[in-house]
Write an enzyme that holds these catalytic residues in place. Structure first.
Site, PDB file in Angstrom:
ATOM      1  N   GLN A 163       0.900  -1.162   0.000  1.00 57.22           N
ATOM      2  CA  GLN A 163       0.000   0.000   0.000  1.00 57.22           C
ATOM      3  C   GLN A 163       0.931   1.202   0.000  1.00 57.22           C
ATOM      4  OE1 GLN A 163      -3.201   0.967  -0.341  1.00 57.22           O
ATOM      5  NE2 GLN A 163      -2.359   3.021  -0.067  1.00 57.22           N
ATOM      6  N   GLN A 165       0.432   4.541  -1.246  1.00 59.22           N
ATOM      7  CA  GLN A 165      -0.058   5.879  -0.924  1.00 59.22           C
ATOM      8  C   GLN A 165      -0.087   6.053   0.593  1.00 59.22           C
ATOM      9  OE1 GLN A 165      -4.080   6.833  -2.149  1.00 59.22           O
ATOM     10  NE2 GLN A 165      -3.647   8.994  -2.370  1.00 59.22           N
ATOM     11  N   GLY A 294     -10.662   0.924   2.264  1.00 55.89           N
ATOM     12  CA  GLY A 294     -11.785   0.357   1.528  1.00 55.89           C
ATOM     13  C   GLY A 294     -11.288  -0.082   0.161  1.00 55.89           C
ATOM     14  N   GLY A 295     -10.606   0.839  -0.497  1.00 62.19           N
ATOM     15  CA  GLY A 295     -10.079   0.527  -1.817  1.00 62.19           C
ATOM     16  C   GLY A 295      -8.871   1.384  -2.110  1.00 62.19           C
ATOM     17  N   MET A 296      -8.064   0.933  -3.048  1.00 69.04           N
ATOM     18  CA  MET A 296      -6.903   1.704  -3.496  1.00 69.04           C
ATOM     19  C   MET A 296      -6.834   1.597  -5.011  1.00 69.04           C
ATOM     20  SD  MET A 296      -4.357   3.638  -2.800  1.00 69.04           S
ATOM     21  CE  MET A 296      -3.443   4.351  -4.181  1.00 69.04           C
ATOM     22  N   GLU A 297      -6.755   2.760  -5.648  1.00 71.43           N
ATOM     23  CA  GLU A 297      -6.924   2.876  -7.097  1.00 71.43           C
ATOM     24  C   GLU A 297      -5.687   2.498  -7.903  1.00 71.43           C
ATOM     25  OE1 GLU A 297      -6.788   5.269  -4.782  1.00 71.43           O
ATOM     26  OE2 GLU A 297      -5.904   7.127  -5.522  1.00 71.43           O
ATOM     27  N   ASN A 298      -4.979   1.466  -7.536  1.00 72.71           N
ATOM     28  CA  ASN A 298      -3.794   1.076  -8.302  1.00 72.71           C
ATOM     29  C   ASN A 298      -4.183   0.861  -9.763  1.00 72.71           C
ATOM     30  OD1 ASN A 298      -3.066  -0.727  -5.354  1.00 72.71           O
ATOM     31  ND2 ASN A 298      -2.069   1.140  -6.004  1.00 72.71           N
ATOM     32  N   HIS A 321     -15.895   4.559  -7.068  1.00 77.56           N
ATOM     33  CA  HIS A 321     -14.902   5.515  -6.578  1.00 77.56           C
ATOM     34  C   HIS A 321     -13.504   5.188  -7.119  1.00 77.56           C
ATOM     35  CE1 HIS A 321     -13.132   8.294  -3.524  1.00 77.56           C
ATOM     36  NE2 HIS A 321     -12.109   7.461  -3.644  1.00 77.56           N
ATOM     37  N   GLU A 322     -13.087   3.945  -6.923  1.00 76.04           N
ATOM     38  CA  GLU A 322     -11.722   3.596  -7.362  1.00 76.04           C
ATOM     39  C   GLU A 322     -11.603   3.668  -8.882  1.00 76.04           C
ATOM     40  OE1 GLU A 322      -9.901   3.845  -4.976  1.00 76.04           O
ATOM     41  OE2 GLU A 322     -11.268   3.355  -3.338  1.00 76.04           O
ATOM     42  N   HIS A 325     -11.025   7.180 -10.056  1.00 73.90           N
ATOM     43  CA  HIS A 325      -9.632   7.624  -9.954  1.00 73.90           C
ATOM     44  C   HIS A 325      -8.855   7.385 -11.250  1.00 73.90           C
ATOM     45  CE1 HIS A 325      -8.928   9.081  -5.910  1.00 73.90           C
ATOM     46  NE2 HIS A 325      -9.409   7.991  -5.324  1.00 73.90           N
ATOM     47  N   GLU A 344      -9.117  13.312  -4.391  1.00 71.51           N
ATOM     48  CA  GLU A 344     -10.251  12.681  -3.712  1.00 71.51           C
ATOM     49  C   GLU A 344     -11.583  13.420  -3.890  1.00 71.51           C
ATOM     50  OE1 GLU A 344     -10.052   9.750  -2.863  1.00 71.51           O
ATOM     51  OE2 GLU A 344      -7.899   9.420  -2.619  1.00 71.51           O
ATOM     52  N   ASP A 399      -0.507  11.133   5.514  1.00 71.43           N
ATOM     53  CA  ASP A 399      -1.633  10.210   5.718  1.00 71.43           C
ATOM     54  C   ASP A 399      -2.738  10.872   6.541  1.00 71.43           C
ATOM     55  OD1 ASP A 399      -0.643   8.140   4.256  1.00 71.43           O
ATOM     56  OD2 ASP A 399       0.202   7.055   5.956  1.00 71.43           O
ATOM     57  N   TYR A 407     -12.282  14.815   0.589  1.00 72.24           N
ATOM     58  CA  TYR A 407     -13.299  13.968  -0.053  1.00 72.24           C
ATOM     59  C   TYR A 407     -14.635  14.701  -0.222  1.00 72.24           C
ATOM     60  CZ  TYR A 407     -10.444   9.732   0.584  1.00 72.24           C
ATOM     61  OH  TYR A 407      -9.458   8.787   0.507  1.00 72.24           O
ATOM     62  N   ARG A 581      -9.823  -2.698   8.267  1.00 76.84           N
ATOM     63  CA  ARG A 581     -10.105  -1.491   7.485  1.00 76.84           C
ATOM     64  C   ARG A 581     -10.287  -0.319   8.439  1.00 76.84           C
ATOM     65  NH1 ARG A 581     -15.457  -0.675   3.695  1.00 76.84           N
ATOM     66  NH2 ARG A 581     -15.025   1.476   3.080  1.00 76.84           N
ATOM     67  N   LYS A 583     -11.333   2.753   8.408  1.00 77.84           N
ATOM     68  CA  LYS A 583     -12.581   3.510   8.501  1.00 77.84           C
ATOM     69  C   LYS A 583     -13.607   2.792   9.390  1.00 77.84           C
ATOM     70  CE  LYS A 583     -16.281   3.656   5.835  1.00 77.84           C
ATOM     71  NZ  LYS A 583     -17.245   3.761   4.738  1.00 77.84           N
TER      72      LYS A 583
HETATM   73  N1  BES Z   1      -6.791   6.631  -2.506  1.00 74.51           N
HETATM   74  C1  BES Z   1      -7.711   6.274  -1.488  1.00 74.51           C
HETATM   75  C2  BES Z   1      -7.103   5.460  -0.397  1.00 74.51           C
HETATM   76  C3  BES Z   1      -5.975   6.138   0.343  1.00 74.51           C
HETATM   77  C4  BES Z   1      -6.054   7.442   0.740  1.00 74.51           C
HETATM   78  C5  BES Z   1      -4.838   5.430   0.648  1.00 74.51           C
HETATM   79  C6  BES Z   1      -4.992   8.024   1.409  1.00 74.51           C
HETATM   80  C7  BES Z   1      -3.782   6.024   1.312  1.00 74.51           C
HETATM   81  C8  BES Z   1      -3.849   7.338   1.700  1.00 74.51           C
HETATM   82  C9  BES Z   1      -8.925   5.539  -2.045  1.00 74.51           C
HETATM   83  O1  BES Z   1      -9.300   5.922  -3.321  1.00 74.51           O
HETATM   84  C10 BES Z   1     -10.082   5.842  -1.161  1.00 74.51           C
HETATM   85  O2  BES Z   1     -10.447   6.979  -1.081  1.00 74.51           O
HETATM   86  N2  BES Z   1     -10.651   4.838  -0.520  1.00 74.51           N
HETATM   87  C11 BES Z   1     -11.774   4.985   0.375  1.00 74.51           C
HETATM   88  C12 BES Z   1     -13.043   4.510  -0.256  1.00 74.51           C
HETATM   89  C13 BES Z   1     -13.881   5.530  -0.923  1.00 74.51           C
HETATM   90  C14 BES Z   1     -15.198   4.910  -1.368  1.00 74.51           C
HETATM   91  C15 BES Z   1     -14.123   6.787  -0.153  1.00 74.51           C
HETATM   92  C16 BES Z   1     -11.521   4.080   1.567  1.00 74.51           C
HETATM   93  O3  BES Z   1     -10.539   3.357   1.572  1.00 74.51           O
HETATM   94  O4  BES Z   1     -12.327   4.099   2.498  1.00 74.51           O
HETATM   95 ZN    ZN Z   2     -10.159   7.856  -3.337  1.00 74.57          ZN
END
Ligand code: BES
Ligand code: ZN
Length: 629
Positions: A163, A165, A294-298, A321-322, A325, A344, A399, A407, A581, A583
């Site tokens: 991971q 980012q 939740g997700g990472m837009e690799n 969302h991903e 990106h 974001e 971070d 967002y 996760r 969140k």
């Molecule tokens: N790019 C982010 C994840 C991220 C942000 C990783 C900052 C490291 C540092 C990803 O696109 C994201 O925003 N994921 C959200 C889900 C989204 C539906 C809001 C998440 O992981 O909750």
């Molecule tokens: Zn995002």
């Protein structure tokens, strides 16, 4: 006269050179702010391509091998190349003019900075084109999680995922770890023979083909370092459409393919709005539950948490969302982490448009109302300086910049522009923006200049209704901001009213047709101190403690903590140990530590959960529960 003015400009240059670079940037509007979260010096010498040759060593929890970097001099001469590293063991550094003859290069690791890691300064003679670094990553690398077999669905094979980012690529690759620097990359990854490797790149093998422990990859488009990604494990593949598919452990792959089979429709919807998808394939890798996001837009392969496998597609907005990106973030990238809202905020906006196109306007409205509520909760708790879209994270961990501000406030700003200029004009503007800055990394001021020329100046009357400067540089949300509304939620509130007033039993609430988002709204907006009797009544009527949906369970567990509803505590522990996760677990720990009894429970649960959490989640939760203090 001539002499005097020449003298003046030399003097001015001299004085200017004495001011730290970060201060210069804010003084000179033509100098974009520099990325303060890197030691690297791309303005003098830039890395353009990364070639990895790495062995995945599960016993030592280490990636071992070489990174060969192509470098291009921006400023002629023989100044050093400065890279970012974090906890890397550097064995040897070599330089080459042609990629065939190599000579040892002198290098020096700088002092360790808690946030940034350590610089790696390499002497490179003027004609050098390639630099090869032999290195190994640390078992505690911040960008890697090494999972024991017990933490996977199959329980038989270990698993590794990266991971990168925001600034964790440097913990597994020595490179210029700044989103302003874009590189192409190639990689050869050696793994135990029965495992499969996935990267954010084109894969050499037939996706469903044989696994032999030797895999090569190529990313032909230039991407920022935070999008370099790798996962290794017992990973199977199932196609969904010609260009979409899912990777997951074998026991998960069918459920994942069913959950995500609207992905192609989402791509078509996004392309219609913002132009062609530029990355070829779009696959989704479902990771074990310890994945901290939740997700990472690799690029080419989104990494995702299994907690969105609800069984009814109700949480697939995360895929929207991903996928979004692929335009906002991967195609047009924030140049520094203070500009994170360009990634974001735009992505939450585009996500909403994809959800609307594929699942309807009511679904999009519900998600917008939920987003507005979490934004408000966030604003109520943040310091004012952290409520501006343009972030102030110099000297701080980037971070920490990923609150609801970039967002949801970012998305609300774009919805305000959409409302003011009308959808047709705003869609055209956004599409033009992605084309104009495509495969580039930009700052907030560059966006502002583009916005002015291409939208605001074309209709001053409309522009006057959107306080752009206030949106970007002031805390809170402007009074004129759009106010998301949802009829569906109004109905939920009406249906719950008689029960809340004590006029009807919970079982009489007609919730048979409620979606996940309606349940979320219902639970989020119940009185804080419902009391155990009403909690038990709700639980008996709707079985919340056993809810399989991770978001519904999350809201219920928060309520259970606030109301000390102990029948849910077993589930609470199971949830917090299983899921990594952030969140979904961070608020539960925060809620728990508010009382003495809760704090004790938090520590008990965390003692069991901590060994399975990702380094980032460990950092977050350590601070909340005061671990080791
Ligand atoms: N790019 C982010 C994840 C991220 C942000 C990783 C900052 C490291 C540092 C990803 O696109 C994201 O925003 N994921 C959200 C889900 C989204 C539906 C809001 C998440 O992981 O909750
Ligand atoms: Zn995002």
């Amino acid at each position: 006269m001539v002499e005097f003015s020449a003298m003046k400009s030399i003097l001015a240059t001299l004085v200017f050179a004495l001011i730290p670079v970060s201060a210069q940037a804010s003084m000179n509007p033509n100098t974009p702010p520099r990325d303060t979260h890197t030691f690297s010096n791309p303005q003098s010498i830039t890395v353009t391509h990364v070639d990895l040759d790495l062995a995945v060593n599960f016993e030592k929890k280490s990636l071992e091998g070489t990174a060969t970097l192509d470098v291009r001099r921006v400023v002629p001469g023989s100044g050093p190349l400065i890279l970012d590293t974090r906890a890397l063991q550097i064995g040897r550094v070599e330089a080459s003019e042609n990629g065939r003859a190599w000579a040892d290069a002198k290098f020096k690791l700088g002092n360790v900075d808690q946030i940034l890691g350590a610089s790696l300064t390499i002497d490179v003679p003027a004609k050098v084109k390639k630099v090869r670094i032999t290195y190994a990553s640390s078992p505690s690398a911040s960008g890697l999680q090494w999972l024991e077999p017990s933490m996977t669905a199959g329980k038989k094979s270990p698993f590794l995922f990266t991971q990168s980012q925001a600034i964790h690529a440097r913990s597994w690759i020595p490179l210029q770890d700044s989103p302003k620097v874009r590189v192409t990359y190639t990689a050869r990854i050696k793994t135990p023979a029965d495992l499969f490797a996935v990267m954010s790149a084109e894969n050499d093998a037939n996706l469903e083909g044989p696994r032999d422990g030797d895999y090569t990859f190529r990313m032909r488009q230039a991407i920022p370092s935070y999008l370099i990604a790798l996962a290794v494990g017992d990973i199977a593949f199932k196609p969904m459409s010609r260009r979409t598919g899912v990777f997951a452990e074998p026991s998960v792959v069918d459920a994942a393919a069913a959950e995500f089979n609207d992905t192609e429709r989402m791509m078509v919807a996004a392309e219609k709005l913002y132009g062609p998808y530029r990355w070829g394939r779009y696959d989704i890798l479902v990771l074990p539950p310890s994945f901290p996001f939740g997700g990472m837009e690799n690029p080419r392969v989104t990494f995702a948490t299994p907690t969105i496998l609800a069984g009814d597609k109700s949480l697939v907005a995360l895929v929207a969302h991903e996928l979004a990106h692929s335009w906002s973030g991967n195609l047009v990238t924030n140049a520094t982490w203070n500009d994170a809202w360009l990634n974001e905020g735009f992505t939450v906006y585009v996500e909403g448009r994809i959800v609307e196109a594929v699942f309807g306007v009511n679904q999009a409205k519900m998600e917008a109302v939920l987003g507005r509520q979490v934004l408000q909760e966030n604003i109520d708790n943040l310091e004012e300086r952290d409520e501006t879209l343009y972030g102030q994270f110099d000297g701080r961990d980037p971070d920490d910049s990923f609150t609801q501000i970039p967002y949801e406030k970012g998305a609300l700003f774009l919805r305000h522009l959409e409302q003011a200029f009308g959808r047709a004009r705003f869609d055209k503007f956004l599409r033009g923006y992605f084309d104009h800055f495509g495969f580039g990394s930009i700052t907030t001021s560059e966006f502002e200049a583009y916005l002015k020329t291409n939208l605001l100046d074309k209709d001053p009357a409309a522009a006057a209704t959107v306080p752009v400067q206030e949106w970007i540089y002031k805390p809170g949300v402007p009074a004129s901001a759009p106010k998301p509304q949802s009829d569906a939620f109004a109905k939920v509130e009406a249906a719950a009213r008689p029960w809340l007033d004590g006029a009807a039993p919970a079982s009489s609430i007609d919730a048979k047709a409620w979606s996940t988002q309606e349940w979320q709204h219902f639970l989020k907006n119940l009185p804080q101190n419902l009391g155990t009797a009403k909690m038990a009544e709700l639980d008996a009527a709707f079985g919340f403690t056993k809810a399989g949906n991770s978001e519904i369970a999350f809201e219920w567990l928060r309520l259970s903590i606030r109301n000390e509803y102990t029948p849910a505590y077993e589930r609470l522990e199971q949830y917090m140990v299983q899921i990594g996760r952030r969140k979904l677990i961070r608020p539960l720990y925060e809620d728990l530590v508010k009382t003495e009894a809760g704090k004790k429970l938090a520590l008990e649960i965390y003692t069991k959960a901590r060994p399975g959490y990702h380094p980032l989640a460990v950092g977050t939760v350590d601070a909340i529960v005061g671990w080791g203090k």
